[in-house]
Motif scaffolding. Sequence first.
Motif, PDB file in Angstrom:
ATOM      1  N   ARG A   5       0.833  -1.205   0.000  1.00  0.00           N
ATOM      2  CA  ARG A   5       0.000   0.000   0.000  1.00  0.00           C
ATOM      3  C   ARG A   5       0.868   1.256   0.000  1.00  0.00           C
ATOM      4  NH1 ARG A   5      -5.488  -0.589   1.714  1.00  0.00           N
ATOM      5  NH2 ARG A   5      -6.014  -2.785   1.886  1.00  0.00           N
ATOM      6  N   TRP A   9       0.965   4.245  -3.036  1.00  0.00           N
ATOM      7  CA  TRP A   9       0.785   5.691  -2.873  1.00  0.00           C
ATOM      8  C   TRP A   9       2.023   6.454  -3.291  1.00  0.00           C
ATOM      9  CZ3 TRP A   9      -3.752   7.378  -3.065  1.00  0.00           C
ATOM     10  CH2 TRP A   9      -4.812   6.712  -2.471  1.00  0.00           C
ATOM     11  N   LYS A  20      -2.777  10.713  -0.380  1.00  0.00           N
ATOM     12  CA  LYS A  20      -3.396   9.571   0.282  1.00  0.00           C
ATOM     13  C   LYS A  20      -4.749   9.953   0.885  1.00  0.00           C
ATOM     14  CE  LYS A  20      -2.067   5.949   3.522  1.00  0.00           C
ATOM     15  NZ  LYS A  20      -1.036   5.496   4.444  1.00  0.00           N
ATOM     16  N   ALA A  21      -4.876  11.211   1.313  1.00  0.00           N
ATOM     17  CA  ALA A  21      -6.125  11.674   1.916  1.00  0.00           C
ATOM     18  C   ALA A  21      -7.246  11.804   0.892  1.00  0.00           C
ATOM     19  CB  ALA A  21      -5.903  13.017   2.603  1.00  0.00           C
ATOM     20  N   ASN A  22      -6.894  11.935  -0.392  1.00  0.00           N
ATOM     21  CA  ASN A  22      -7.901  12.122  -1.435  1.00  0.00           C
ATOM     22  C   ASN A  22      -8.195  10.843  -2.209  1.00  0.00           C
ATOM     23  OD1 ASN A  22      -7.968  14.799  -0.742  1.00  0.00           O
ATOM     24  ND2 ASN A  22      -6.433  15.381  -2.263  1.00  0.00           N
ATOM     25  N   GLY A  23      -7.721   9.697  -1.741  1.00  0.00           N
ATOM     26  CA  GLY A  23      -7.951   8.435  -2.435  1.00  0.00           C
ATOM     27  C   GLY A  23      -8.208   7.311  -1.458  1.00  0.00           C
ATOM     28  N   GLN A  24      -8.554   6.165  -2.016  1.00  0.00           N
ATOM     29  CA  GLN A  24      -8.841   5.005  -1.184  1.00  0.00           C
ATOM     30  C   GLN A  24      -8.464   3.743  -1.942  1.00  0.00           C
ATOM     31  OE1 GLN A  24     -12.964   4.674  -0.181  1.00  0.00           O
ATOM     32  NE2 GLN A  24     -12.642   3.022   1.258  1.00  0.00           N
ATOM     33  N   ILE A  25      -7.802   2.830  -1.273  1.00  0.00           N
ATOM     34  CA  ILE A  25      -7.472   1.532  -1.856  1.00  0.00           C
ATOM     35  C   ILE A  25      -8.610   0.585  -1.490  1.00  0.00           C
ATOM     36  CG2 ILE A  25      -5.870  -0.404  -1.855  1.00  0.00           C
ATOM     37  CD1 ILE A  25      -3.654   1.569  -1.168  1.00  0.00           C
ATOM     38  N   LEU A  26      -9.252   0.003  -2.510  1.00  0.00           N
ATOM     39  CA  LEU A  26     -10.387  -0.877  -2.244  1.00  0.00           C
ATOM     40  C   LEU A  26      -9.938  -2.281  -1.868  1.00  0.00           C
ATOM     41  CD1 LEU A  26     -12.731   0.280  -5.120  1.00  0.00           C
ATOM     42  CD2 LEU A  26     -12.749   0.985  -2.731  1.00  0.00           C
ATOM     43  N   THR A  27      -9.030  -2.851  -2.638  1.00  0.00           N
ATOM     44  CA  THR A  27      -8.530  -4.193  -2.315  1.00  0.00           C
ATOM     45  C   THR A  27      -7.040  -4.248  -2.589  1.00  0.00           C
ATOM     46  OG1 THR A  27      -8.952  -5.032  -4.540  1.00  0.00           O
ATOM     47  CG2 THR A  27     -10.688  -5.376  -2.907  1.00  0.00           C
ATOM     48  N   CYS A  28      -6.407  -5.190  -1.929  1.00  0.00           N
ATOM     49  CA  CYS A  28      -4.984  -5.456  -2.128  1.00  0.00           C
ATOM     50  C   CYS A  28      -4.839  -6.970  -2.215  1.00  0.00           C
ATOM     51  CB  CYS A  28      -4.172  -4.876  -0.972  1.00  0.00           C
ATOM     52  SG  CYS A  28      -2.409  -5.057  -1.182  1.00  0.00           S
TER      53      CYS A  28
END
Length: 142
Positions: A5, A9, A20-28
Amino acid sequence: EVAARSKFWYFLSKLRRVKKANGQILTCNELIEKNQRIVKNYGIWLRYESRTGTHNMYKEYRELSLNAAVQAMYNDLAGRNRAPPRGIQIIRTAEVKPESVKRPNIQMFLNKDIKFPLPHRVMRVEKKYKTTFKAQRPNTYF
């Protein structure tokens, strides 16, 4: 997973103006090979930070999976070049065909008639015939 992760980023911030504050990781998800019983040749293009500067490099590994090849690369660079994992950036990975292998330490395993002799075998003696001291040396060639 935490390292993956963090690397995601890092590279995304280099490519686009995304924090990082303006995005989101859905799956890894971890990549798993279809058949992990066949040895394959992998090529890894990378960049790493050393004490003197940044270096580009191409390395080849013979492993069962891409994950194992990347782990071997991290261990190899830590041992040979004193490069910590945070200073290594993997640019590209690929499975290399046997005809395209460049490194001699991988080419020597591509011969179909390769043999691995067992030069120093010591035969185990059954417990009822075993003694502490023996008058003759063990035979180690057969």
